[in-house]
Design a protein around this motif. Structure first.
Motif, PDB file in Angstrom:
ATOM      1  N   MET A 167     -10.680  -2.667  -3.349  1.00  0.00           N
ATOM      2  CA  MET A 167      -9.216  -2.595  -3.303  1.00  0.00           C
ATOM      3  C   MET A 167      -8.560  -3.914  -3.708  1.00  0.00           C
ATOM      4  SD  MET A 167      -7.927  -3.000   0.658  1.00  0.00           S
ATOM      5  CE  MET A 167      -8.748  -1.533   1.250  1.00  0.00           C
ATOM      6  N   ASP A 168      -7.311  -3.816  -4.091  1.00  0.00           N
ATOM      7  CA  ASP A 168      -6.485  -4.997  -4.318  1.00  0.00           C
ATOM      8  C   ASP A 168      -5.996  -5.472  -2.952  1.00  0.00           C
ATOM      9  OD1 ASP A 168      -4.799  -6.982  -5.106  1.00  0.00           O
ATOM     10  OD2 ASP A 168      -3.323  -5.677  -6.060  1.00  0.00           O
ATOM     11  N   ARG A 169      -6.410  -6.662  -2.536  1.00  0.00           N
ATOM     12  CA  ARG A 169      -6.158  -7.099  -1.162  1.00  0.00           C
ATOM     13  C   ARG A 169      -4.947  -8.025  -1.018  1.00  0.00           C
ATOM     14  NH1 ARG A 169     -11.399  -6.962  -2.439  1.00  0.00           N
ATOM     15  NH2 ARG A 169     -11.398  -9.162  -3.083  1.00  0.00           N
ATOM     16  N   LYS A 170      -4.371  -8.459  -2.077  1.00  0.00           N
ATOM     17  CA  LYS A 170      -3.227  -9.373  -1.997  1.00  0.00           C
ATOM     18  C   LYS A 170      -1.972  -8.596  -1.586  1.00  0.00           C
ATOM     19  CE  LYS A 170      -0.867 -13.012  -4.642  1.00  0.00           C
ATOM     20  NZ  LYS A 170       0.516 -12.539  -4.593  1.00  0.00           N
ATOM     21  N   ARG A 171      -1.244  -9.162  -0.639  1.00  0.00           N
ATOM     22  CA  ARG A 171       0.002  -8.551  -0.166  1.00  0.00           C
ATOM     23  C   ARG A 171       1.104  -9.610  -0.155  1.00  0.00           C
ATOM     24  NH1 ARG A 171      -2.962  -5.101  -1.065  1.00  0.00           N
ATOM     25  NH2 ARG A 171      -3.505  -3.226   0.141  1.00  0.00           N
ATOM     26  N   ASP A 172       2.314  -9.208  -0.572  1.00  0.00           N
ATOM     27  CA  ASP A 172       3.481 -10.093  -0.613  1.00  0.00           C
ATOM     28  C   ASP A 172       4.579  -9.497   0.255  1.00  0.00           C
ATOM     29  OD1 ASP A 172       2.294 -11.758  -2.629  1.00  0.00           O
ATOM     30  OD2 ASP A 172       2.789 -10.203  -4.090  1.00  0.00           O
ATOM     31  N   ASP A 173       5.210 -10.341   1.060  1.00  0.00           N
ATOM     32  CA  ASP A 173       6.297  -9.899   1.936  1.00  0.00           C
ATOM     33  C   ASP A 173       7.495 -10.825   1.770  1.00  0.00           C
ATOM     34  OD1 ASP A 173       4.667  -7.899   3.137  1.00  0.00           O
ATOM     35  OD2 ASP A 173       3.751  -9.440   4.405  1.00  0.00           O
TER      36      ASP A 173
END
Length: 707
Positions: free
Chosen positions: A424-430
């Motif tokens: 999976m693509d694990r990078k998350r931006d908030d």
């Protein structure tokens, strides 16, 4: 909105009750300005005429100080309890130590921020529950706790000379605990050099029946060196810290702490600007190497877990008077947290042949800017409005299970989970936006109304998003709730968003002081858990749930009342009665299910006496039944109980001594926020998972000498 604040100028000179509005007025200027407390005359003060406490007598963990300031704690190890504000625990509270953001580097949060500083090192403690100003810090929805030991002392001479020092010691009978503390400072007019240290060693404590509460033993030490320089307009301070915990039992976790070594460095620069403005800049680093396993026959096993974490950050703050009784606070901050969590293989067991990689090069980055405006609208009205923006990113590398092969003829759930996680693509931006509005209205010289409205956000931590294992053994290693359940991360968790409304009334008369606060918080995308399986289900009493972190909506609300009455002041001393009532509720939107670990109704009534430097206090505390429980986490109910505590202190010149008897009647009770005793279950599982018992009668003695 009520805040309990203590100005601890070493020794404690006063205990002061602050509102969140009053705190907002001085929050940035106090920790970052070079002004002393006397220059904060614009802040409304409500002096609590209760006991004064010498700072050098305050031995042990920071928990001992903060409990008296409205902070509850979820029990864990002896120095690692997690704070609770307004029914919310752990990461939902922003805890800053000397202005630095320290992250718990452990799947069980065994090394939370407050574990890195001892009570005798703390010179300033600030607690802001609920509506905290944006300048106080972001990435929280429950409030802010700020503790500081960085308070350089300077002398009057041009050369460096002895300034001050003290040594202290203490003993607690219930756990056969020995406590030591020391401080020393040499200084000139422009230079200050100081040392602060603390040591604590305790066996497992006994409950009201005289039975040992298994796996509650620990040993810890903290050290700090500070060097500071100043002139008429600026100050530079550098602080180095070291902590060593060789062991710490956690009765409500499957693992124990077998080693925790940390080092930290901090540099702070402060500058007075024209027109009474102020600028401050701070650089921080904190690194820790943490090991879990087993070290005592009170809870046996074999499974090493190693964690390394590093926090880096800087903060830039400006305080700019704008004229017309208004002030602008602006700031820019950056935080970087890096984490590696690896569980070494144990040859000859199912925990082999590979190391289990739980978090691999995990990162959590925060970049923030804020602006806060404060205005005296009239002689009666004061307003503050602030907005804060944070950009948060989280990411982690690929992981691996202990083995890729099936186990005992069953599919290898962890191997499949690792494969899916790596794909999976694990990078998350908030993108987080906090906003606060605070108002204070002075009804009269001794009456005050306060109102607060806030929107707050928190991005999930790395364990909440990236704990990937699905097997019972792996999931039991995740979670800081003390409930014995297993937890699975969820990379798609959204940030929590809380909207809080609070109101307070305060009265400060010659003989009476009283305050009451009511608050309501609604949380969108509250990080909770959903049941996806169970384990240990040989009998109904030993069942535990497998839980996956999930977002849902929740509501929390409560009220507090505090009062102090001076009923006699004669040649025999000052006599006062103090009392408080505290009630908190928390529930999920859907079905009104109770949230986990919400404290039941609690009251306290105390008789206080002061004659010169001799102070005494007899208190009665009552806690109601805990019958609103979280079924998802299989939370236990607890019975109501009451405790009577007695303490007395005396000071002769430079020598101070205090004596206390806690739980005077040796009551047997269970801790409503303590979680279950896994240590007891491992010794005898016939009774299921019982709640951790509270401490029995304890005779406590401490003494200190200043020189």
């Amino acid at each position: 909105m009520a805040v309990y604040f203590s100005r601890l100028s070493h020794p404690f000179k006063t205990s002061i009750l602050y509102s969140s509005v009053a705190m907002a007025m001085g929050l940035v200027s106090m920790p970052h300005a070079m002004a002393d407390a006397s220059e904060l005359a614009n802040i409304e003060r409500l002096t609590v005429h209760g006991q004064t406490i010498a700072n050098r007598n305050a031995l042990g963990s920071a928990e001992n100080l903060l409990k008296g300031q409205g902070v509850d704690f979820s029990e864990a190890g002896g120095v690692s309890a997690l704070p609770i504000l307004n029914g919310m625990m752990g990461d939902r509270i922003k805890v800053l130590v000397d202005g630095a953001d320290i992250t718990a580097s452990c799947a069980n949060q065994m090394n939370p921020p407050l574990s890195y500083i001892s009570a005798n090192q703390i010179t300033i403690a600030e607690v802001i529950a609920g509506v905290s100003p944006v300048s106080a810090g972001g990435d929280n929805i429950a409030g802010v706790i700020k503790v500081s030991s960085l308070n350089p002392k300077f002398g009057e001479s041009e050369t460096i000379k002895w300034n001050s020092g003290d040594i202290s010691t203490g003993y607690r009978s219930v756990s056969d605990a020995l406590l030591l503390g020391a401080q020393a400072t040499v200084a000139s007019k422009n230079v200050s050099l100081s040392y602060q240290g603390a040591y604590e060693d305790a066996n497992s404590y006994k409950d009201g029946n005289g039975d040992k509460v298994l796996d509650t033993l620990y040993r810890a030490q903290n050290h700090a060196l500070t060097a500071a320089w100043r002139d008429d307009t600026q100050e530079l301070a550098i602080k180095l810290t070291h902590q060593y915990i060789p062991f710490q039992g956690f009765p409500n976790q499957y693992m124990d702490m077998t080693d925790n070594k940390s080092y930290g460095a901090l540099a702070r620069y402060q500058l007075k600007l024209d027109d009474d403005g102020e600028f401050s800049a701070q650089l921080n680093w904190h690194g820790v190497k943490h090991e879990m396993g087993f070290f005592t026959p009170e809870k046996i096993g074999k499974m090493p877990m190693n964690t390394e974490g590093d926090d880096y950050s800087y903060q830039l703050h400006w305080r700019l008077p704008m004229g017309d009784n208004s002030t602008l606070l602006v700031g820019q901050e950056f935080y970087l947290y890096q984490l590696n969590d690896v569980w070494p293989a144990v040859p000859g067991t199912m925990m082999a042949p590979n190391d289990y990689i739980n978090i691999n090069d995990g990162e959590r980055r925060r970049a923030a800017i804020y602006g806060e405006w404060q205005q005296d609208m009239s002689t009666n009205w004061w307003l503050s409005a602030g907005i804060r923006y944070e950009y948060v990113t989280t990411n982690t590398g690929e992981v691996q299970a202990y083995s890729q092969t099936p186990m005992m003829g069953m599919p290898n759930m962890d191997a499949a989970a690792a494969q899916a996680f790596n794909a999976m693509d694990r990078k998350r931006d908030d993108n987080l936006i906090d906003a606060t509005l605070l108002a204070r209205y002075q009804l009269s010289t001794n009456q005050q109304l306060e109102f607060g409205l806030a929107r707050k956000n928190r991005t999930p931590n790395l364990y909440e998003r990236y704990s990937w294992g699905l097997g019972a053994m792996a999931t039991k290693m995740i979670g800081w709730y003390g409930d014995g359940n297993g937890y699975v991360g969820n990379a798609d968790l959204k940030p929590e968003t809380a909207h809080t409304l609070s109101a307070a009334y305060k009265y400060n008369g010659d003989r009476w002081q009283a305050s009451t606060t009511a608050w309501y918080t609604t949380v969108t995308d509250y990080v909770d858990a959903e049941v996806i399986g169970s384990f240990n289900s040989n009998t109904p009493t030993d069942k535990r749930n497998l839980l996956k972190f999930t977002n849902l909506d929740a509501n929390l609300y409560g009220a507090k009342f505090n009062a102090l009455y001076l009923f006699a002041e004669t040649s025999g001393g000052k006599w006062q009665v103090a009392g408080n009532v505290n009630v908190t509720r928390g529930e999920r939107d859907k079905g009104n299910e109770p949230l986990y670990q919400i404290k039941p109704l609690q009251t306290e009534l105390a008789l206080q006496h002061q004659l010169g430097q001799w102070e005494n206090r007899l208190s009665w505390q009552w806690v109601a039944n805990k019958d609103r429980i979280d079924d998802r986490r299989l939370e236990n109910e607890t019975d109501s109980y009451s405790l009577i505590n007695l303490n007395s202190s005396m000071k002769w010149q430079d020598f101070s001594v205090s004596f206390a008897v806690n739980n005077l009647l040796n009551s047997d009770y269970e801790l409503p926020l303590g979680g279950i005793s896994i240590a007891e279950f491992k010794v005898d599982n016939s009774n299921g998972f019982n709640q951790i018992a509270g401490a029995g009668r304890s005779f406590e003695l401490s003494a200190s000498y200043a020189f």
